[in-house]
Motif scaffolding. Structure first.
Motif, PDB file in Angstrom:
ATOM      1  N   ALA A  92     -13.081  48.858 -10.192  1.00 37.13           N
ATOM      2  CA  ALA A  92     -12.241  47.802 -10.752  1.00 37.13           C
ATOM      3  C   ALA A  92     -12.885  46.424 -10.653  1.00 37.13           C
ATOM      4  O   ALA A  92     -12.400  45.482 -11.301  1.00 37.13           O
ATOM      5  CB  ALA A  92     -10.892  47.782 -10.043  1.00 37.13           C
ATOM      6  N   THR A  93     -13.925  46.272  -9.898  1.00 36.39           N
ATOM      7  CA  THR A  93     -14.581  44.966  -9.745  1.00 36.39           C
ATOM      8  C   THR A  93     -16.028  45.033 -10.234  1.00 36.39           C
ATOM      9  O   THR A  93     -16.333  44.626 -11.350  1.00 36.39           O
ATOM     10  CB  THR A  93     -14.537  44.535  -8.265  1.00 36.39           C
ATOM     11  OG1 THR A  93     -15.035  45.603  -7.450  1.00 36.39           O
ATOM     12  CG2 THR A  93     -13.122  44.202  -7.830  1.00 36.39           C
ATOM     13  N   ALA A  94     -16.912  45.590  -9.413  1.00 32.21           N
ATOM     14  CA  ALA A  94     -18.320  45.648  -9.797  1.00 32.21           C
ATOM     15  C   ALA A  94     -18.534  46.552 -11.005  1.00 32.21           C
ATOM     16  O   ALA A  94     -19.380  46.276 -11.865  1.00 32.21           O
ATOM     17  CB  ALA A  94     -19.157  46.147  -8.620  1.00 32.21           C
ATOM     18  N   LEU A 122     -15.364  42.041  -1.196  1.00 29.66           N
ATOM     19  CA  LEU A 122     -16.808  42.261  -1.134  1.00 29.66           C
ATOM     20  C   LEU A 122     -17.383  42.675  -2.484  1.00 29.66           C
ATOM     21  O   LEU A 122     -18.443  42.195  -2.905  1.00 29.66           O
ATOM     22  CB  LEU A 122     -17.125  43.343  -0.098  1.00 29.66           C
ATOM     23  CG  LEU A 122     -17.014  42.970   1.380  1.00 29.66           C
ATOM     24  CD1 LEU A 122     -17.278  44.189   2.249  1.00 29.66           C
ATOM     25  CD2 LEU A 122     -18.000  41.864   1.730  1.00 29.66           C
ATOM     26  N   SER A 123     -16.685  43.573  -3.186  1.00 27.11           N
ATOM     27  CA  SER A 123     -17.235  44.150  -4.408  1.00 27.11           C
ATOM     28  C   SER A 123     -17.325  43.148  -5.541  1.00 27.11           C
ATOM     29  O   SER A 123     -18.190  43.286  -6.422  1.00 27.11           O
ATOM     30  CB  SER A 123     -16.385  45.345  -4.856  1.00 27.11           C
ATOM     31  OG  SER A 123     -16.326  46.317  -3.844  1.00 27.11           O
ATOM     32  N   ILE A 124     -16.476  42.143  -5.563  1.00 22.93           N
ATOM     33  CA  ILE A 124     -16.507  41.198  -6.661  1.00 22.93           C
ATOM     34  C   ILE A 124     -17.794  40.368  -6.642  1.00 22.93           C
ATOM     35  O   ILE A 124     -18.205  39.803  -7.668  1.00 22.93           O
ATOM     36  CB  ILE A 124     -15.252  40.280  -6.617  1.00 22.93           C
ATOM     37  CG1 ILE A 124     -15.118  39.493  -7.915  1.00 22.93           C
ATOM     38  CG2 ILE A 124     -15.309  39.358  -5.417  1.00 22.93           C
ATOM     39  CD1 ILE A 124     -15.001  40.353  -9.143  1.00 22.93           C
ATOM     40  N   TYR A 125     -18.441  40.283  -5.487  1.00 28.41           N
ATOM     41  CA  TYR A 125     -19.699  39.537  -5.413  1.00 28.41           C
ATOM     42  C   TYR A 125     -20.877  40.333  -5.954  1.00 28.41           C
ATOM     43  O   TYR A 125     -21.935  39.772  -6.226  1.00 28.41           O
ATOM     44  CB  TYR A 125     -19.999  39.144  -3.965  1.00 28.41           C
ATOM     45  CG  TYR A 125     -19.262  37.905  -3.515  1.00 28.41           C
ATOM     46  CD1 TYR A 125     -19.744  36.631  -3.795  1.00 28.41           C
ATOM     47  CD2 TYR A 125     -18.063  38.013  -2.826  1.00 28.41           C
ATOM     48  CE1 TYR A 125     -19.065  35.502  -3.387  1.00 28.41           C
ATOM     49  CE2 TYR A 125     -17.367  36.892  -2.409  1.00 28.41           C
ATOM     50  CZ  TYR A 125     -17.877  35.637  -2.692  1.00 28.41           C
ATOM     51  OH  TYR A 125     -17.188  34.514  -2.301  1.00 28.41           O
ATOM     52  N   ALA A 126     -20.726  41.635  -6.079  1.00 25.20           N
ATOM     53  CA  ALA A 126     -21.849  42.482  -6.474  1.00 25.20           C
ATOM     54  C   ALA A 126     -22.118  42.366  -7.969  1.00 25.20           C
ATOM     55  O   ALA A 126     -21.214  42.179  -8.787  1.00 25.20           O
ATOM     56  CB  ALA A 126     -21.570  43.932  -6.111  1.00 25.20           C
TER      57      ALA A 126
END
Length: 415
Positions: free
Chosen positions: A217-219, A319-323
């Motif tokens: 849902a993010t990266a 964390l995953s949104i930064y990837a």
């Protein structure tokens, strides 16, 4: 926030998760299969192994001369009233080098009497050397244990014979007897020595269930280029974050639900498989962790698991949104499993630790301690509320961090 928009974002991410059959397998089937395997299969294996060693006749080498009564005691089988062999004796075989015989596997243990052993108490002391692989569990529970128990019984028998000649009874050796009484709650006794596995496995399954949805849902969306279209739609950023958090939490709680089902299934199987199995059942019961919930314990466990799922989901999204990619996000979140495993393993030493009320205020770790307390039946309402509150505060802070990231273009367009 508008609930309908929030649910649209959540259902969109849940639908993407449901399309992956591997995710469904790890969410539903693996907890139902692996939890009984670990919490019941492993104790059953240990119980059958140790019990099998007691009933197996091992070979023990002998160097020198053993008194006839001691040889008889070593080779004699211990039987139940119905004739069932409880503990088999050993087979004594002559060897020349006891150390070499044990190392080569010719015998399981070896005895060496440097000098003749006394046959009557009071005729001096003798030394009997026992050669065995003392770091080997098979030797400890098999030949060595039998030799040790037999020699102790032989010493007592000689002492009792000498006391009888003096007109004294066997109770002279033990003027004070010790009667152990287990004062633990019944639920704590049922939980066994491996009860610490329950919070370890439960939180690990929550993490694995949440990881699939959070990363995609993010990266995953960032990598596919669909995140931009979502952010330019008439949906507020706070609704996007809350929707993704809701979808991730639902997936995590689904895994948690099936993991609880796996523990309850373990309790049913253990009652079925261990009923009437004698010593092996007692040994397996001592090791095996069984989850038996009261109404209060079920509510405390439910609240703790929900709050832990929210916290883990918030960590994953933040964390995953930064990837830049799905693979990079996996690199970021992989250490989280270690953050669960290490503290959970420490719970096996919880009897040696002085757990203050402040422990329950630590996010996630307080949840592990609370789940262990539920399993053992000694959780208080205050500790449960403290652990739940700490998780909710951590979820709020991480959710705000994720919301801030969704407002920053340098984070959203890191590709």
């Amino acid at each position: 926030m508008r609930p309908d928009y929030l649910w649209r974002v959540a259902s969109r991410d849940l639908l993407s998760t449901l399309r992956d059959r591997r995710t469904l397998t790890s969410t539903i089937l693996i907890p139902l299969l692996l939890i009984p395997l670990f919490t019941l299969g492993l104790p059953l294996l240990l119980g059958s192994f140790i019990g099998g060693q007691a009933q197996e006749r091992q070979q023990v080498g002998v160097v020198g001369t053993l008194p006839a009564p001691l040889r008889t005691a070593l080779t004699r089988d211990e039987k139940a009233p119905d004739g069932t062999v409880i503990r088999a004796g050993v087979e004594l075989v002559p060897v020349e080098d006891p150390r070499a015989a044990v190392q080569s596997g010719e015998v399981d243990a070896a005895l060496r009497a440097p000098a003749p052993l006394p046959t009557r108490a009071g005729d001096g002391a003798g030394q009997l050397e026992v050669y065995a692989k003392l770091g080997n569990l098979r030797a400890q529970t098999g030949a060595f244990a039998k030799v040790q128990a037999t020699v102790e019984a032989y010493n007592r028998e000689l002492a009792v014979q000498r006391l009888g000649g003096l007109g004294l009874g066997p109770q002279t050796l033990t003027p004070v007897t010790l009667s152990p009484i287990d004062a633990s709650p019944e639920q704590e006794r049922r939980s066994g020595q491996l009860a610490f596995l329950i919070p370890l496995l439960m939180l690990n399954f929550i993490l694995s269930g949440a990881m699939a949805t959070a990363l995609d849902a993010t990266a995953g969306e960032k990598e596919r280029g669909t995140l931009e279209s979502l952010l330019v739609s008439p949906v507020r950023r706070s609704e996007v974050v809350a929707g993704k958090l809701l979808a991730t939490t639902i997936t995590a709680l689904t895994t948690a639900l099936f993991s609880v089902g796996g523990f309850l299934l373990t309790g049913v199987l253990s009652r079925t498989l261990l009923d009437g199995n004698g010593a092996n059942a007692e040994l397996t019961q001592a090791f095996g962790g069984q989850l038996t919930l009261t109404l209060g314990g079920a509510l405390a466990l439910l609240g703790t698991v929900i709050s832990a799922a929210l916290l883990i989901s918030a960590v994953l999204i933040a964390l995953s949104i930064y990837a830049r990619s799905y693979k990079e996000a996996q690199t970021y979140v992989t250490p989280l499993s270690l953050a669960i495993v290490f503290p959970a393993v420490l719970l096996q030493f919880s009897d040696f630790l002085t757990l203050s009320d402040g422990i329950y205020a630590l996010p996630l770790f307080g949840s592990m301690v609370s789940i262990l307390d539920v399993v053992r039946g000694n959780l208080t309402a205050g500790h449960a509320l403290t652990a739940i509150g700490a998780n909710l505060v951590g979820t709020l802070l991480l959710g705000l961090l994720a919301l801030r990231s969704f407002h920053r273009e340098e984070v959203i367009f890191r590709n």
